[in-house]
Design an enzyme around this catalytic site. Structure first.
Site, PDB file in Angstrom:
ATOM      1  N   GLY A  17       0.834  -1.195   0.000  1.00 30.89           N
ATOM      2  CA  GLY A  17       0.000   0.000   0.000  1.00 30.89           C
ATOM      3  C   GLY A  17       0.872   1.249   0.000  1.00 30.89           C
ATOM      4  O   GLY A  17       1.980   1.248   0.550  1.00 30.89           O
ATOM      5  N   CYS A  18       0.360   2.314  -0.594  1.00 36.42           N
ATOM      6  CA  CYS A  18       1.205   3.495  -0.791  1.00 36.42           C
ATOM      7  C   CYS A  18       1.570   4.169   0.535  1.00 36.42           C
ATOM      8  O   CYS A  18       2.729   4.525   0.767  1.00 36.42           O
ATOM      9  CB  CYS A  18       0.522   4.472  -1.744  1.00 36.42           C
ATOM     10  SG  CYS A  18      -1.160   4.941  -1.309  1.00 36.42           S
ATOM     11  N   ASN A  19       0.591   4.326   1.417  1.00 31.25           N
ATOM     12  CA  ASN A  19       0.899   4.936   2.715  1.00 31.25           C
ATOM     13  C   ASN A  19       1.890   4.063   3.495  1.00 31.25           C
ATOM     14  O   ASN A  19       2.753   4.569   4.222  1.00 31.25           O
ATOM     15  CB  ASN A  19      -0.373   5.089   3.550  1.00 31.25           C
ATOM     16  CG  ASN A  19      -1.362   6.051   2.925  1.00 31.25           C
ATOM     17  OD1 ASN A  19      -0.991   7.119   2.477  1.00 31.25           O
ATOM     18  ND2 ASN A  19      -2.634   5.658   2.884  1.00 31.25           N
TER      19      ASN A  19
END
Lengths: 346, 346, 346, 346
Positions: free
Chosen positions: A150-152
């Site tokens: 996931g990007c976060n």
């Protein structure tokens, strides 16, 4: 000339970034592009920036259409990739940009997603430090299934893992606050993603521990630290198309010098993660469109905390770039092949 | 390996874009980087996005420092390039991104710039249509001095030249209104370029014919049409870092079908200029970071006017990309070598 | 009719906001407007949005010019207000929007500002909770000198003071991360405030405890808690003209229910501070131009922390609105007189 | 105390702005607030900036709910207001912010909207100059039905009407290009209105004469000039929440001096329309949230055209402010009552 790459979910933002990177990759070429409700339309309607692919037609997302490629990249809502992947041959490299195969802990999956756990695949964050001293990239060599982070998660992990791995900060009280561009939420027709709602607005969401990236960050930071992690995580939407700035603090347990050294050493040999010169702080503008993370760290003696900051482009290093980087490793190509390191600024 | 390229004015926005493109070019490598007041500082202070060049030190801008390269790109305020260029060997390719050598008409130069005319160099807009049926690129083969066009000029010229060259619109009453990102004004410490002034604001400037790009546009459109041009030109600053959207109208003098055909034919073979499918209009977001122009045209029968719109990135196709494209031609390399055609979106 | 208000530093952003509010106030009218380098120019050059004041001329900032008004508002760089104020009559209400008179602790002033301490004035945050159960507004009745709080300070204080005052969170390990619009930095010709640097960029600054708002926040939170405060404070610039979103966490020491109640009770009677309905989170867009703070709080059981978020407009509630609100109190008028509570959105 | 005002379509952007203005109006108070799909929800969910109205509940939009108010403001999609209005008493003031009752020419309505013409109501642009020398406000005295103008229409009309009325420009070849914030398109869940599509993007739409505001502009400019109008009209979306900047040019037919005088005289007595000092150009940032239009004009001798520019806030002077201004006139109150003239900037 080149490995064929099919992209599922090609009309969305993550799909578009996958196409941009694959099209520019010297050893890859874009194969089938598939979609759900946009099936039958021109790719150029959705991604006018991909001018050389504009005349491609979106096909339905199915194992039949996706089969016959060397690589299949899935940019689908979570829950959709398991079934597709099961119907693809084992020797096809499947890159899942969704969440389904990221978590190793079944209970955490069920708690945060409320559905059955699809099982974990090798995790596509090559720079991830592990308590055993290895990096995660070793788990990607020869892999044919990769769970793209996931990007976060990538932003927070890259920011704080070095201190945890080096034992200079405590894993027991980590606080992360993020400034995020709305493209991370995808091209969804939701009222809070309208331009009228985003411009001029800084707004938190999923406050208080409910965000689905929480267990994934904890998993990564636990891998780095070998200890149990407690994390307060608050993402905020801010008015920029792309980018994540993660400000992450943890209690200092070692010396200030050791802290600085921990970060410098952790990323000294990483091609995509850079600790900036002392005093220079990351900015999302500097990594736009690049598979690059900028990191900086300092010690706040007064507060007894280390503050580490990472900036990434959520669609590049945060999603599609991580997928291509992992594919490069999995397929035995140079890890950096075809991936931009310079951002587009200003 | 490769041609060495020195960049003068490297700490500014145009300089940074030159460096980004040259660094990514397979046959070029970055040589000296020079500046004025920033001499002696790290390049990374000014362009953190160019992470692989961050440790370069800015040298003073002088013929001595710039000599000994195959290519010298000048991103200097107007008035500064003539003297430097005169002291560089004739066989060095000099790319002037400033205005000094663009205008062929001495009187126009003196009227708009108020200084002595430095003379004209081959003009770096390869796609420019000329009344003799040739494109401007023929004038660039083997050139060792190139005047890179103004960014607004490129947008307006690409938008309207096809209709003028084909004789389907009149040159006598052209109206152009542009939406421009502030990076076109450079990294200047001027109050109206502060973020507080730009965000939330659409603001015209140089209204009423006084903008220095006016004679340059007229020169280009006269070349295309073979006729005298009358132009109303209004640029407006809007809140986006990069990009120019030029909306250009001219009186229709031919048939509507002929108009559409004129644009389609004009750019059918151009690698960097694309007429979009009917009904799809250009957006600056689709060309961010790309050396690409998107163009669309329609006929407003009610108003008796053709409306043509072009979108470019002012720093790429509008400046640095045009410089590299011209260099490719001048040096006998493929015109498209090393230049991105996909934008970075969203 | 009305009290006359002189504004010093009238050509800056804080000065402009003071003028906007004073001009709209039913019991106040704009008197002298003064500036430094802009002396002699029309106000309309600097603040075209204040159309009815556009023809005013900026006078030099001096005690002579400022004398003879009922109220003098100073929007000057720190260090400039002490001398001016000393030369104004004691019965003139002086509102210092700069930092000079905010800190009561001489040592903290000297540590963070490096100059001689000018002494403390009554502090203009009427809602501030104190350990003695009183609110700060009681200290403002009849005051003739008011130190208007720093904008970041107001956001962080309003977010976390209720929990500290109620004893449901610990003051010993507070972490605050802010998303801030660049107008808070004033209309300064600094490179990092150019539109080209801000748009598309989230960037932290003064990381690691060096920001001058740190001791002021600590002073406020210590007043609320009666305990020593340890604070990690990181502001980040994001691309919006105005607004501060403060995400503030502290260790939970009471029950979750008690925490929620603490905030609800703290602001139940406050006209300008609103705890939103459960589940709705503050956004800066909702307070643009308003003297309103929106607050929300939740408990993250997993992390053992309370997360409180406040949104304010840095120029209104964060500066000029606080000044007018304090003036209303000091002068015996209704506290809310003339102050907007609705934001301008979208 | 005060006139009751019901607002239909209250959950949208125009509805929200109506509520903001009515709530602040000294002689009005907000009555019923109605919606379609959002019936039954709290107003605060949709308009958190209207904190004092947040607890109102949205009722269904029906004549029953709307009856019994002094004023009914309709912010509905076109086609919806005719039926509602027919069922409201004749002595209720109905303000239609939609298009249904703006056009006097049935054929133009049918051509652009494709539905049956609902008939024309007194047109709510009080400053509109007419060929008979009167202003449109005379038609609003005592009116009980008002058609509030389209936002783009107001900007273009205010920019160019003075020159047409004075006969110093020709109506036969007007070109208007607008930079518009997306709030003018309402809170619609359309892909092109997502933040990811708008930020960084300047994009034209309805190019070539198809925009429904074209006949309305022509109607106004014909009223001002007494001649037939030919108009090329191109709106472009740019990344700002609110605001319209209209750049409008027309062939000069009188002297340059006469042109400048025409604008100065036209608006000398208007409280909401201001011709800026020579050399200062309008910016949308200066009119944010204000019922104010800023106008400037110059003559481009080279091009033979007058260039006039107007900036308005599309939601205030462009919609809700015009409605309240018209209501003030219709109901015999001072025209400026309760309407902000200062913008909120920066």
């Amino acid at each position: 000339m080149g490995l064929t790459v099919a992209v599922a979910g090609a009309s969305g933002y993550a799909g578009g970034e996958l196409l941009r990177l694959v099209h520019a990759h010297p050893e890859m070429e874009v194969g089938a592009v598939t979609a759900h409700s946009n099936t039958g339309t021109r790719l150029g309607e959705h991604h006018p920036h991909l001018i050389e692919l504009a005349d491609r037609t979106l096909e339905p997302t199915s194992a039949d259409v996706l089969s016959g490629h060397d690589v299949v990249a899935l940019a689908l809502p979570h829950g959709a990739s398991g079934e597709i992947a099961a119907r693809l041959p084992d020797d096809v490299l499947v890159l899942d940009c969704g969440a389904d195969h990221r978590l190793t802990d079944r209970a955490a999956w069920e708690h945060f997603y409320g559905t059955e756990h699809a099982g974990a695949w090798p995790y596509g964050l090559p720079e991830l430090m592990r308590a055993d001293g290895e990096r995660q990239r070793t788990a990607l060599h020869g892999a044919r299934r990769v769970a793209v982070p996931g990007c976060n998660v990538t932003a927070v992990t890259l920011a704080m893992a070095p201190g945890l791995a080096a034992g200079v900060v405590s894993a027991g009280d980590i606080v992360a606050v993020l400034a995020c561009g709305p493209s991370g939420a995808g091209r969804s027709l939701k009222p809070h993603l309208l331009a009228g709602e985003i411009m001029g607005a800084a707004t938190p969401y999923a406050v208080g521990g409910g965000h689905r990236h929480v267990p994934e960050i904890e998993q990564n930071l636990a891998a780095a630290s070998g200890a149990t992690v407690r994390l307060s995580f608050t993402p905020t939407l801010v008015p920029m198309s792309r980018g994540i700035l993660a400000t992450v603090t943890a209690p200092l347990t070692g010396s200030a010098t050791a802290a600085r050294d921990a970060w410098a050493e952790a990323y000294a040999d990483e091609p995509f993660v850079h600790v900036l010169p002392e005093g220079q702080w990351p900015t999302t503008a500097a990594v736009l469109g690049a598979n690059t993370a900028h990191v900086q760290v300092t010690v706040d003696e007064r507060a007894g905390r280390v503050v580490a900051v990472a900036a990434i482009d959520n669609l590049t290093k945060g999603t599609a770039g991580a997928a291509v980087q992992s594919a490069n490793i999995a397929l035995g190509m140079p890890e950096t092949l075809g991936l931009p390191t310079s951002g587009v600024a200003p």
